[in-house]
Design an enzyme around this catalytic site. Structure first.
Site, short mmCIF file in Angstrom:
data_model
loop_
_atom_site.label_atom_id
_atom_site.label_comp_id
_atom_site.label_asym_id
_atom_site.label_seq_id
_atom_site.Cartn_x
_atom_site.Cartn_y
_atom_site.Cartn_z
N GLU A 182 0.76 -1.15 0.00
CA GLU A 182 -0.03 -0.05 -0.03
C GLU A 182 0.88 1.11 -0.01
OE1 GLU A 182 -3.79 1.83 2.56
OE2 GLU A 182 -2.77 0.01 3.34
N GLY A 222 -8.03 4.64 7.35
CA GLY A 222 -8.71 4.60 8.56
C GLY A 222 -8.19 3.63 9.57
N ALA A 223 -7.37 2.59 9.28
CA ALA A 223 -6.85 1.42 10.02
C ALA A 223 -5.25 1.69 10.02
CB ALA A 223 -7.38 0.13 9.58
N SER A 224 -4.56 2.13 9.08
CA SER A 224 -3.17 2.28 9.13
C SER A 224 -2.58 3.59 8.27
CB SER A 224 -2.80 1.17 8.09
OG SER A 224 -2.94 1.20 6.94
N THR A 225 -1.22 3.80 8.60
CA THR A 225 -0.74 5.10 7.93
C THR A 225 0.46 4.49 7.27
OG1 THR A 225 -0.04 7.47 8.04
CG2 THR A 225 0.23 6.03 9.86
N GLN A 226 0.81 5.09 6.00
CA GLN A 226 1.97 4.96 5.51
C GLN A 226 3.00 5.85 5.13
OE1 GLN A 226 -0.55 1.95 5.64
NE2 GLN A 226 -1.13 3.38 3.80
#
EC number: 3.6.1.5
Length: 529
Positions: A182, A222-226
């Site tokens: 992602e 909403g559930a992760s950041t990259q």
């Protein structure tokens, strides 16, 4: 008396005329045939037009934790250095929540897709439906569901696969992509749209821009950041966060990391769980990040039925118990409390560490912050690049507002997002400054953007670009000035005419020689007599 045998002048003239007329006709037809044959051959070879081989289409469904978005992309079938020059032509947001919310009723997922898929069918030419690949990529929401209930996650994917196999497109599968993928695809999208991979020169040819610096990518779901970027220093190649990406004939060495449970929604759940842990009361709490004069009630299950907060469950946990949070609109206390959801101490003041003990090389160059980062900045009336002081002052001002004032500040007012923008802004501050190590000097290098041109900045475009590396290119089409059947027919006719004329002329030559031979024999006989 002797009789003299001799040909009369009239007879000789008639014979010559008899042979001369067909000869002239045959020569004319032969000459015309040769001219026509040479002409159409030259025209067919030198006047042909090379056409582009047309367009190819691809469809990607970005199945995020809170929503699913359908993107339609197109690119020339003839590619540049094995990668297609892709552009977004259509976007459709699927109504309802993300597919991970269908864990208990997977059979209902296809119904949610139907409206968007009907629109997609009109965006792709019908004769290309069967050759147009369609992919579904699920992100952090499904990654969490798979960890929590693998059977439910598989049933959701199976329901999706069954639906898309009945569609006219070339379904290539529904899969859960990793956080690292992602991040990489988001980085590819950002740099592609900003022209860091290709640009058009004076001759309108796509070329690799000389000396262009790549842009780092910051993505908030909403559930992760990259976070993904090409570091300027020597990186620790032993870590799994280093990847090599090949695009348009160039190879890039990339650092990318995905922080599970640090997406906006899951991070806020961690924050609410932390407030509950530190509160003497367990059913009525204050929240310094919610606006004054605002209160909301949640069940315990809403906060703790997630892998991201399961470790924070109270001892007397009952998912049906109700908790009420009352906003106090305290900017200073909000900023202080939000910091506690990160474990900065795990880095032990190491420069090559962000938080939770995760390795990260020193940031370098410009960055683009998109998705949730952009929407939070937009709520603060900020966009593009700006100073850290501007961000802090805008955050302070927003967090100081009463609930009744927010509809006047937000162009699109939605309670679910409006109540949480103060938390999100302080979350971004700690993530960027204390985590990623952006400073007052480097903060202005962050550009908060939603899209470039008509294309959204999302991992799905990078995914499509990567897939075009695996899709064979088509050869250019050649448009001939004379249609092949006409050309072949004309060629055959005049070739046959030329051959017949040659055969006829050969016959006349042979007949003339025989005639002359007989005349010579006749004259010799007369002389002998």
């Amino acid at each position: 008396m002797f009789t003299v045998l001799t040909r009369q002048p009239c007879e000789q003239a008639g014979l010559k005329a008899l042979y001369r007329t067909p000869t002239i006709i045959a020569l004319v037809v032969l000459l015309v045939s040769i001219v026509v044959l040479v002409s159409i051959t030259v025209i067919q070879i030198h006047k042909q037009e090379v056409l582009p081989p047309g367009l190819k289409y691809g469809i990607v469904l970005d199945a995020g934790s809170s929503r699913t978005t359908v993107y339609v992309y197109q690119w020339p079938a003839e590619k540049e250095n094995n990668t297609g020059v892709v552009s977004q032509t259509f976007k459709c947001s699927v109504k309802g929540s993300g597919i991970s919310s269908y864990g208990n009723n997977p059979q209902d997922v296809p119904r949610a897709f139907e409206e968007c898929m009907q629109k997609v069918k009109g965006q792709v030419p019908s004769h290309l439906h069967g050759s147009t690949p369609i992919h579904l990529g699920a992100t952090a929401g499904m990654r969490l569901l798979r960890l929590q209930n693998e059977t439910a996650a598989n049933e959701v994917l199976e329901s999706i696969q069954s639906y898309f196999k009945s569609q006219p497109f070339d379904f290539r599968g529904a899969q859960i992509i990793s956080g690292q993928e992602e991040g990489v695809y988001g980085w590819i999208t950002a740099n592609y749209l900003m022209g860091n991979f290709l640009e058009k020169n004076l001759w309108h040819m796509w070329v690799h821009p000389h000396g262009v610096e790549t842009t780092g990518a910051l993505d908030l779901g909403g559930a992760s950041t990259q976070i993904s970027f090409v570091a300027g220093e020597k990186m620790d190649l032993n870590t799994s966060d280093i990847m090599q990406v090949s695009l348009y004939g160039y190879v890039y060495t990339l650092y990318t990391h995905s922080f599970q449970c640090y997406g906006r929604n899951e991070a806020e759940k961690k924050f609410l769980a932390m407030l509950l842990q530190n509160s003497p009361t367990k059913n009525h709490l204050t929240n310094p990040c919610y606006p004054r004069d605002y209160s909301i009630s949640f069940t315990m299950g809403h906060v703790f039925d997630s892998l991201c907060t399961v470790d924070q469950r109270p001892e007397s946990y009952n998912p049906n118990d109700v908790i009420t949070f009352e906003g106090t609109g305290d900017p200073s206390l909000c900023k202080e409390k939000v910091a506690s959801i990160f474990d900065f101490k795990a880095c032990h003041d190491q420069e090559t560490c962000s938080f939770d003990g995760v390795y990260q090389p020193k940031i370098k160059g410009p960055f683009v912050a998109f998705a949730g980062f952009y929407y939070t900045a937009s709520a603060l009336n900020l966009s593009g690049s700006f100073s850290l002081d501007t961000f802090n002052s805008s955050t302070w001002n927003f967090c100081s507002q009463n609930w009744s004032q927010l509809p006047l500040l937000l162009p699109k007012f939605d309670e679910v997002y409006a109540r949480s923008y103060c938390f999100s802004a302080n979350y971004i501050y700690h993530l960027f400054v204390n985590g990623y190590k952006f400073t007052e000097e480097t903060w202005p290098q962050i550009h908060f953007e939603k899209e470039v041109g008509n294309s959204s900045i999302a991992w799905s475009l990078g995914y499509m670009l990567s897939l075009t590396n695996q899709i064979p290119a088509e050869s250019p089409l050649i448009r001939l000035p004379i249609e092949p059947p006409v050309f072949v027919g004309t060629l055959a006719f005049f070739t046959a005419a030329a051959l017949l004329c040659l055969a006829f002329l050969a016959y006349l030559c042979s007949a003339t020689r025989r005639k002359r031979h007989s005349e010579h024999a006749f004259d010799h006989a007369v002389d002998s007599d």
